[in-house]
Design an enzyme around this catalytic site. Structure first.
Site, PDB file in Angstrom:
ATOM      1  N   SER A  81       2.866  91.770 -14.763  1.00 16.40           N
ATOM      2  CA  SER A  81       2.625  91.730 -13.322  1.00 16.40           C
ATOM      3  C   SER A  81       2.049  93.066 -12.863  1.00 16.40           C
ATOM      4  O   SER A  81       2.732  94.095 -12.904  1.00 16.40           O
ATOM      5  CB  SER A  81       3.926  91.432 -12.571  1.00 16.40           C
ATOM      6  OG  SER A  81       3.786  91.706 -11.194  1.00 16.40           O
ATOM      7  N   GLU A 116      -7.076  87.512 -12.245  1.00 16.78           N
ATOM      8  CA  GLU A 116      -7.636  87.593 -10.895  1.00 16.78           C
ATOM      9  C   GLU A 116      -9.000  88.284 -10.909  1.00 16.78           C
ATOM     10  O   GLU A 116      -9.952  87.830 -10.262  1.00 16.78           O
ATOM     11  CB  GLU A 116      -6.693  88.350  -9.948  1.00 16.78           C
ATOM     12  CG  GLU A 116      -7.235  88.411  -8.523  1.00 16.78           C
ATOM     13  CD  GLU A 116      -6.433  89.307  -7.610  1.00 16.78           C
ATOM     14  OE1 GLU A 116      -7.044  89.943  -6.722  1.00 16.78           O
ATOM     15  OE2 GLU A 116      -5.192  89.383  -7.767  1.00 16.78           O
TER      16      GLU A 116
END
Length: 397
Positions: free
Chosen positions: A317, A187
């Protein structure tokens, strides 16, 4: 590259798809079967508490799949339904959950291979379908796919797109984007590709280092070495830290992002005075609602009395890791696992300590009656939570 102009061109292309393909009913049934859990639903309906035998479970009131993740997975499923015979690729994991990614592989959705740190797009042919994951893709990757005349299915979370718009505004006003994130995370890689001049800070300690440099100067060589993989090409701290704007990787710890923003605001005010602050500092709220809700729920959960905490989610994550940090900060014994298979026989658990390698802990479940807190990251389906709960109940039977 003019990233804003390219984005506009891409979105007008007939090969670009940002919405579903009209297969919602079929996809909803498939996803409910694969990811929903009657046991977790029972917990929700019972005020997020369930006692079975010697175990009481307290579930965070906000956990698991967020809207952006559910949307991305549904779009990937719809893509396979809509293009039943075409080659379909994903530029990265659709989300950070091994079960979800394995389901897509079984549907003959392929992942673009990585050689070293570089994706090998040579395997993707003209006319192939390529899915961009929930984290987004860099503008350079999108350009490659556009030039190859691929059909692009963009599942990028709208919150991530919001951050891209923010760094575009920074670029337009010649502000350096200070991005709170992990420079290797996909990201943040995507966000930095839309920025002009940027600097990525991992945490408060790095932000303090940068702000101290702004106020007092320092060793430029040391600065550039410290951030060598976390800044734009040709970055010069003496030139590029005169005007800054704040952005973030949406899955970072909310409180730390806010603290970093305040630190830079106070630093620029101290350096240049309050009257000219807007010429030197710019900030938008780019904290994801779902990330914030899960962190707030975790903060509430750790106030309750419990013997230990289990945090469920992919080991890579980021938002799951930050949930783990909250439990550790409160001194609660905590185990980060990615699924029920990590709970082993003989009261052992395979887990990932914060900032450590995967290891096995013995005698992790105390004897007698126990209370266990449970939460899961935004990429974790209810089915994975159910598998963990069943393993815990069986171990204490």
């Amino acid at each position: 590259m003019d990233t804003k102009a390219f984005s506009s061109t891409l979105k007008k292309s007939d090969n670009y798809h940002r919405k579903g393909f009209g297969h919602k009913e079929e996809v909803t049934e498939l996803m409910n079967t694969a990811y929903q859990s009657p046991l977790v639903q029972q917990l929700r309906e019972n005020n997020y508490t369930l006692t079975q035998g010697k175990v009481t479970i307290r579930l965070a009131e906000s956990f698991g799949f967020c809207w952006g993740v559910e949307r991305a997975v549904a779009m990937a499923y719809e893509t396979r339904e809509h293009f039943p015979t075409e080659e379909i690729w994903i530029t990265n994991e659709i989300i950070h959950n091994p079960d979800v990614n394995d389901h897509l592989r079984k549907m003959n959705v392929q992942f673009v291979p990585v050689e070293g740190n570089t994706k090998d797009f040579s395997v993707v042919n003209s006319g192939d379908v390529v899915i961009l994951p929930a984290f987004g893709a860099s503008v350079q990757e999108m350009k490659q796919l556009y030039d190859k005349d691929c059909k692009i299915v963009d599942t990028t979370c709208p919150w991530v797109s919001k951050v891209w718009n923010t760094v575009e505004r920074h670029k337009k006003k010649s502000y350096t984007s200070i991005i709170h994130g992990k420079y290797k995370h996909e990201e943040t890689v995507a966000t930095s590709s839309f920025a002009g001049t940027y600097l990525i800070v991992l945490n408060m300690a790095e932000a303090e280092y940068v702000c101290n440099y702004i106020l007092h100067g320092g060793d430029k060589t040391e600065f550039l070495e410290k951030f060598s993989r976390a800044c734009s090409e040709g970055f010069d701290p003496d030139r590029d830290l005169v005007a800054v704007g704040i952005a973030n990787q949406t899955t970072m710890l909310k409180s730390e992002t806010e603290q970093i923003g305040k630190l830079f605001e106070h630093t620029m005010m101290k350096k240049y005075g309050p009257d000219t602050l807007t010429e030197h500092f710019h900030s938008f709220n780019t904290i994801c609602d779902a990330t914030q809700e899960r962190q707030d729920a975790m903060l509430g959960l750790v106030e309750e009395s419990m013997d230990l905490m289990v945090v469920i989610g992919g080991f890579n994550s980021s938002n799951t890791t930050h949930l783990q940090e909250i439990a550790i900060a409160r001194g609660i014994p905590s185990y980060h696992i990615d699924g029920g298979a990590r709970i082993l026989a003989d009261n052992r658990i395979e887990h990932k300590p914060l900032d450590g390698a995967i290891s096995i802990a013995d005698d992790w479940l105390p004897s007698g009656e126990i209370v266990i807190g449970i939460t899961s990251g935004a990429s974790t389906p209810d089915k994975a939570v159910e598998e963990v709960l069943e393993k815990i109940f069986a171990a204490k039977a």
